[in-house]
Design an enzyme around this catalytic site. Sequence first.
Site, PDB file in Angstrom:
ATOM      1  N   GLY A 107     -18.876 -23.957  31.617  1.00 47.66           N
ATOM      2  CA  GLY A 107     -19.535 -22.771  31.078  1.00 47.66           C
ATOM      3  C   GLY A 107     -20.643 -22.307  32.001  1.00 47.66           C
ATOM      4  O   GLY A 107     -20.739 -22.753  33.156  1.00 47.66           O
ATOM      5  N   LYS A 489       5.985  -5.705  35.379  1.00 46.33           N
ATOM      6  CA  LYS A 489       6.100  -6.876  34.493  1.00 46.33           C
ATOM      7  C   LYS A 489       7.543  -7.016  34.023  1.00 46.33           C
ATOM      8  O   LYS A 489       8.107  -8.103  34.031  1.00 46.33           O
ATOM      9  CB  LYS A 489       5.204  -6.738  33.257  1.00 46.33           C
ATOM     10  CG  LYS A 489       3.743  -7.003  33.409  1.00 46.33           C
ATOM     11  CD  LYS A 489       3.345  -8.404  33.780  1.00 46.33           C
ATOM     12  CE  LYS A 489       3.399  -8.644  35.248  1.00 46.33           C
ATOM     13  NZ  LYS A 489       2.298  -8.290  36.066  1.00 46.33           N
ATOM     14  N   GLU A 492      10.130  -8.007  36.960  1.00 43.10           N
ATOM     15  CA  GLU A 492      10.033  -9.317  37.606  1.00 43.10           C
ATOM     16  C   GLU A 492      10.476 -10.462  36.705  1.00 43.10           C
ATOM     17  O   GLU A 492      10.935 -11.485  37.196  1.00 43.10           O
ATOM     18  CB  GLU A 492       8.653  -9.571  38.214  1.00 43.10           C
ATOM     19  CG  GLU A 492       7.528  -9.798  37.267  1.00 43.10           C
ATOM     20  CD  GLU A 492       6.200 -10.091  37.990  1.00 43.10           C
ATOM     21  OE1 GLU A 492       6.202 -10.708  39.054  1.00 43.10           O
ATOM     22  OE2 GLU A 492       5.149  -9.705  37.450  1.00 43.10           O
ATOM     23  N   LYS A 607       4.320 -17.671  43.077  1.00 43.93           N
ATOM     24  CA  LYS A 607       3.022 -17.273  42.518  1.00 43.93           C
ATOM     25  C   LYS A 607       2.111 -16.741  43.619  1.00 43.93           C
ATOM     26  O   LYS A 607       1.383 -15.792  43.426  1.00 43.93           O
ATOM     27  CB  LYS A 607       2.377 -18.462  41.807  1.00 43.93           C
ATOM     28  CG  LYS A 607       1.036 -18.141  41.156  1.00 43.93           C
ATOM     29  CD  LYS A 607       1.199 -17.115  40.044  1.00 43.93           C
ATOM     30  CE  LYS A 607      -0.115 -16.680  39.417  1.00 43.93           C
ATOM     31  NZ  LYS A 607       0.016 -15.377  38.734  1.00 43.93           N
TER      32      LYS A 607
HETATM   33  O1  M6R Z   1      -2.454 -13.336  44.354  1.00 42.63           O
HETATM   34  P1  M6R Z   1      -2.392 -11.848  44.508  1.00 42.63           P
HETATM   35  O2  M6R Z   1      -3.126 -11.110  43.429  1.00 42.63           O
HETATM   36  O3  M6R Z   1      -2.856 -11.399  45.868  1.00 42.63           O
HETATM   37  O4  M6R Z   1      -0.868 -11.474  44.375  1.00 42.63           O
HETATM   38  C1  M6R Z   1      -0.410 -10.168  44.562  1.00 42.63           C
HETATM   39  C2  M6R Z   1       1.015 -10.005  44.073  1.00 42.63           C
HETATM   40  O5  M6R Z   1       1.857 -10.856  44.787  1.00 42.63           O
HETATM   41  C3  M6R Z   1       1.126 -10.322  42.565  1.00 42.63           C
HETATM   42  O6  M6R Z   1       0.315  -9.479  41.805  1.00 42.63           O
HETATM   43  C4  M6R Z   1       2.572 -10.161  42.102  1.00 42.63           C
HETATM   44  O7  M6R Z   1       2.970  -8.831  42.184  1.00 42.63           O
HETATM   45  C5  M6R Z   1       2.737 -10.699  40.681  1.00 42.63           C
HETATM   46  N1  M6R Z   1       3.908 -11.521  40.590  1.00 42.63           N
HETATM   47  C6  M6R Z   1       2.847  -9.607  39.657  1.00 42.63           C
HETATM   48  O8  M6R Z   1       2.999 -10.103  38.376  1.00 42.63           O
END
Ligand code: M6R
Length: 612
Positions: A107, A489, A492, A607
Amino acid sequence: MCGIVGYIGNKQALPILLQGLRDLEYRGYDSAGVAVLDNGKITRYREVGKVDMLAKKIGTKSMPGNIGIAHTRWATHGGVTEFNAHPHLVGQNPPVGKGVLSVVHNGIIENYRELKKKLKDQNFESETDTEILAKWIYERYDGNLAKAVREALLDVRGTYGLVVMHADHPHQLIAARLGSPLVIGISDGEYYIASDVTPMLPYTKQVTFLDDGEVASINGDGLKIVNLRDEIVSKPVTQIDWDQERAQKAGFEHFMLKEIFDQPTVFEDAVRGRLNMAEGTAVLGGLNMSPEQMREVKRIIIIAEGTARHAGLVAKYAFERLANLPTEVDFSSEFRYRDPIVDKHTLVFVISQSGETADTLMAAREAKRKGAVVRGIVNVIGSTIARETKAGTYIHAGPELAVASTKAYTNMIAVLLLYALQFGRLKHTSLATGQRLLQALLEIPEKMNVVLKQNDSIKKVAGRYKDYHDILFIGRGVNYPVALEGALKSEEITYLHAEGLAGGSLKHGPLALVSKDVPVVAILPKDQLYEKMKSSIAEVRARGARTLVIATAGDDEAKEIADDIIYVPDTMELLEPLLYTIPLQLFAYHMAVALGRDVDRPRNLAKSVTVE
Ligand code: M6R
């Protein structure tokens, strides 16, 4: 976010504490530490990096004891250093020597600077708010540890989940909670304390969840829970039937769903301590620029990918409207290969959840090389982009494990809105507008909860769309990026083809796609573009498209032009994306589950995209 483990019983504490920290690794952290009490002496080890590095540092050194506390830290106040890692160890008693009271804390102690000035002992080992809290407790200690903790907490403003151990109390741990979770596991005279149930599941399924404002004293006589006024609170013992993976998901089916539901809480973490209501502005130190330097900024460029770029597109409207600053948003992957025109009056915000996205990192370097002022807006503490952009701001969304980004998006928008306001208040945004925006931001978590409560009905709606092959999302103004995010969203995690469009662009081409086989999701808030959006909806309905409308609560007219409708509470126009995106996250999630997709790990995606 940070993880806490505590143990008191008849087993050796160290292996339980280290294993507990490993079980909490999924929360993310940058350093770890452990303290064990034996024979009136607290032995402590801390290390930057993984729990394994901490274990290696301890090696074969003797660390006996049946009571101890441990912590994984995700840096907030102070850098990632051994000195800043927990447990903190303070105080000095003649027979014991240095270090008699030890604290682990999750926190933020918001008034730690105020408390720091009032401490008798002005020698500090770390830059943390937690060390101040530990000393504050120590200076109130008169032989009764529980009382010292309670009295100290009455002076604290902020949030905490904390566990305290004292060298004079070999059979006692004190735990307290306000805003940061703590669970106590109970098993035959043994007690486990942790930030969530994961570390205690191998030992017990009987747990008690501490609530805000409660202080638990655990000793040889058992467990006693009181409030800050020392009144006994009777708590139920809950039987947990989760396995470890389920526990990490806090009982949700998938990380993505948990993270969608995390949004009201982590949103508060993003704005906490960053609002100045009296001045109607934000307090974000991350820029490291004086007001004069801020007034010298003539343009803003936001570079990011995916969801982070959509958050940037929302912010464009805020920077232009509140701060009168021309704002451009680009894909990192495009920015790095074009010839961007930047100079020392250009402020480049680099946005990234992971802080490791290769294109975004390279684009940041390119902007820096060309002389722009570059600042990061990042979630993962200590990540490469956070380090390379030095100054910048963390969004405090906590670990985001699902590939589909959700809570990072809302927190990115929160931080960017605060920046836009900060710039705006140095120029033409009025005090009244600033205060109105801050007030509206404070109301967001509650309104997010109103949207989340519709999860079951959104699931039913999603079931009606999952069998189409293509879905269009339309929005206008600040909700155009919401349409883009809704489409991202959906595609993907469902693998259906989805496209986000500006409502006004339909008749310039995409309308040719619309038919009874291509449904349309329309974002229709009651704002300045309401009538225009209604025309766009009429255009697609005339071509036979099934229409899901996301409208403002109380808008009965919207029902008449929708096949399906989801209502969202009213808010200020610039803040609408914080609410209107959530039904789309849930919509995508439920379609993906119904289609049997691997929701948290969709095919072909990672990710963190650390390659070009
Ligand atoms: O870690 P980051 O925010 O730099 O990633 C960017 C994109 O790769 C990320 O937002 C991707 O598009 C996600 N899978 C969307 O849900």
